[in-house]
Scaffold this active site. Structure first.
Site, PDB file in Angstrom:
ATOM      1  N   ALA A 257      49.436  53.902  36.413  1.00 39.96           N
ATOM      2  CA  ALA A 257      48.639  52.674  36.465  1.00 39.96           C
ATOM      3  C   ALA A 257      48.844  51.939  37.781  1.00 39.96           C
ATOM      4  O   ALA A 257      47.890  51.441  38.393  1.00 39.96           O
ATOM      5  CB  ALA A 257      49.012  51.772  35.294  1.00 39.96           C
ATOM      6  N   GLU A 378      52.072  44.921  35.691  1.00 40.42           N
ATOM      7  CA  GLU A 378      52.506  46.269  36.092  1.00 40.42           C
ATOM      8  C   GLU A 378      53.686  46.206  37.064  1.00 40.42           C
ATOM      9  O   GLU A 378      53.802  47.028  37.975  1.00 40.42           O
ATOM     10  CB  GLU A 378      51.354  47.053  36.730  1.00 40.42           C
ATOM     11  CG  GLU A 378      50.072  47.031  35.940  1.00 40.42           C
ATOM     12  CD  GLU A 378      50.036  48.043  34.821  1.00 40.42           C
ATOM     13  OE1 GLU A 378      50.958  48.859  34.739  1.00 40.42           O
ATOM     14  OE2 GLU A 378      49.075  48.000  34.039  1.00 40.42           O
TER      15      GLU A 378
END
Length: 399
Positions: A257, A378
Site C-alpha cells: 500500500a 500507512e
C-alpha cells in the site's frame, strides 16, 4: 438541502515529464497509464468537487475502477486480476490520485490491503471465492489493523479471537478504516489466545459485526471512513488466512500500500503544479502574467524539480519491486518523501492562486486537505523517518 453542482472547469491536465521518463516505460505501461488518465478525466474530475463538498463517496465509479485495473492489477489473471507488473500498479495509483486521494484510497485498500493478503496469505479456496469479485468491484473490502489506542504501534492491539471448537469468537474494535461503511468483507488482524497475530476474513452480515461511519472529516471527504466493531462475532474457521501470521503479515500488506501511495502522491502534486502553471500564464497583475515574475517562477521551478526527483525515486523503486529486491525501508523513504513533496507543492500552488486557490473551482485546496491524511496514514511522516534512521544506523529509536 440538495447540493446543486456548478459548471466545472474542463480537466485540461497535462502530465509533466521534465526528464523524459516516458522513455523508461514500456508500451504496456503507457497504455495502462493513459487508460487510467482518460477515465479519471471523464468519470472523476467532473464530479469529485461536488462529492467532496457533500462528504460522500461516489459509489457509481466502483465498476469503472475495476475496469481500468484499479483493483489488484498485479493479481494473477486466474484470480481475476490483470497480471500487470508493479510499475503499472504505481502508474494507475498516480493517475487515480491525480483525480483524488480518497478515490485512490479506495483503490489501494482494495488492492494492497484486501486482495494482496488473500492472494499471498490465503488458500486456494479463499482466493477463488473472493479475488474475482474484488477485482471487478462486485465486492468491496477494508483492512482492520489500527485501533483507538494503537496506531503507530499495531503490535499492541487488543482485538482478539478465541477458538470455540467449530468457529472463532472475535471481539474488539478498529478505527480510521477506509471503505468500512460499505465494505462487503474486512481483513481483520487480531491476536489468538497465545497472543499471535492472525488475519481473519470477516463478512458483512455476521452477527455482532458493525461498521459505523466516521463523520466531520476535513480530509478525504470523498472517501468513506468508519470503524469496525466486533461483539462476539462468530467467524468460520475456514476464514482464517493460513499461510502467514505475526505482525509481519499485515506489515507486508502495508509495504504494498505504501508503495502505491508513493506513486499516488506524485499524481496529486502533478495536478497542483499543472493547475498553478496554467494559472500563472493566464492571471494578469501589474500588466503582466504572474508567471513572468521571479517569485512565481521560483515556486514553479522548485515544484517541477521535486516532482522529477520523486518520479525517478518511484520508477527505481518499481524496478526493485518487480525484481523482488525492494526493502520495507526503501518503500518508507519513498512514501515519506513523496507525500511531503506533494503537500509542499499543494501549499505553494494554493498561494499562487490567491483567493481562488481555496475554492472548489480548482482542485488544489482539496488535494491539500487530502494529503494531510495521506501524510499520516500507512505510517506517519515521523515514523517513516525513524524507519530510515534505524535502517542506516541499526538502532531502533521507537522506544
Amino acid at each position: 438541502m440538495t447540493f446543486k453542482s456548478k459548471t466545472m472547469r474542463p480537466d485540461l491536465f497535462q502530465s509533466p515529464d521534465y526528464y523524459l521518463l516516458d522513455e523508461l516505460l514500456s508500451d504496456e505501461h503507457k497504455m495502462v497509464r493513459d487508460a487510467a488518465r482518460a477515465w479519471v478525466k471523464k468519470e472523476v474530475s467532473p464530479i469529485i468537487e461536488e462529492y467532496a463538498q457533500r462528504a460522500e463517496f461516489p459509489k457509481q465509479i466502483v465498476k469503472g475502477l475495476g475496469e481500468i485495473g484499479g483493483f489488484g492489477p498485479y493479481i494473477p489473471v486466474e484470480y481475476g486480476g490483470a497480471g500487470l507488473d508493479q510499475i503499472s500498479y504505481g502508474l494507475i495509483m498516480q493517475e487515480i490520485e491525480r483525480g483524488d486521494s480518497g478515490v485512490r484510497s479506495t483503490s489501494s485498500v482494495q488492492s494492497s490491503l484486501v486482495m494482496y493478503p488473500i492472494w499471498k496469505y490465503g488458500n486456494e479456496e479463499q482466493r477463488m471465492k473472493y479475488l474475482p469479485k474484488l477485482a471487478t468491484g462486485e465486492f468491496i473490502g477494508c483492512f482492520g489493523l489500527t485501533e483507538p489506542d494503537y496506531g503507530s504501534n499495531p503490535g499492541g492491539m487488543v482485538t482478539n479471537f478465541k477458538d470455540m471448537g467449530d468457529h472463532y469468537l472475535l471481539n474488539g474494535a478498529k478505527m480510521w478504516i477506509s471503505n468500512a461503511p460499505f465494505a462487503d468483507i474486512a481483513i481483520v488482524w487480531a491476536k489468538n489466545e497465545e497472543g499471535r497475530i492472525h488475519g481473519l476474513i470477516v463478512e458483512r452480515g455476521m452477527e455482532g459485526f458493525s461498521t459505523p461511519e466516521t463523520h466531520n472529516k476535513w480530509s478525504l471527504r470523498a472517501s468513506a471512513t468508519g470503524e469496525l466493531i466486533f461483539d462476539n462475532v462468530k467467524v468460520p474457521k475456514e476464514n482464517l488466512l493460513p499461510n502467514k501470521s505475526g505482525l509481519g503479515a499485515p506489515l507486508g500488506c502495508l509495504d504494498s500500500a505504501r508503495y502505491g501511495i508513493a506513486w499516488g502522491a506524485i499524481g496529486a502534486a502533478m495536478d497542483c503544479y499543472d493547475t498553478a502553471l496554467r494559472y500563472s500564464k493566464e492571471r494578469i497583475q501589474f500588466d503582466k502574467p504572474i508567471g513572468a515574475t521571479q517569485l512565481q517562477q521560483k515556486k514553479l521551478a522548485e515544484m517541477i524539480t521535486e516532482i522529477t526527483k520523486a518520479q525517478l525515486l518511484t520508477w527505481r523503486l518499481g524496478v526493485l519491486r518487480n525484481e523482488e529486491k525492494a526493502t520495507s525501508a526503501q518503500i518508507s523513504m519513498a512514501k515519506r518523501n513523496n507525500v511531503d513533496m506533494a503537500l509542499t507543492i499543494a501549499r505553494d500552488a494554493r498561494q499562487m492562486l490567491g483567493g481562488m486557490g481555496i475554492t472548489g473551482e480548482y482542485s488544489i485546496m482539496r488535494h491539500m486537505m487530502n494529503l494531510e491524511s495521506v501524510v499520516t496514514y500507512e505510517g506517519t511522516h515521523d515514523i517513516h523517518l525513524l524507519i530510515t534512521g534505524m535502517d542506516v544506523t541499526g538502532f531502533p529509536a521507537f522506544k
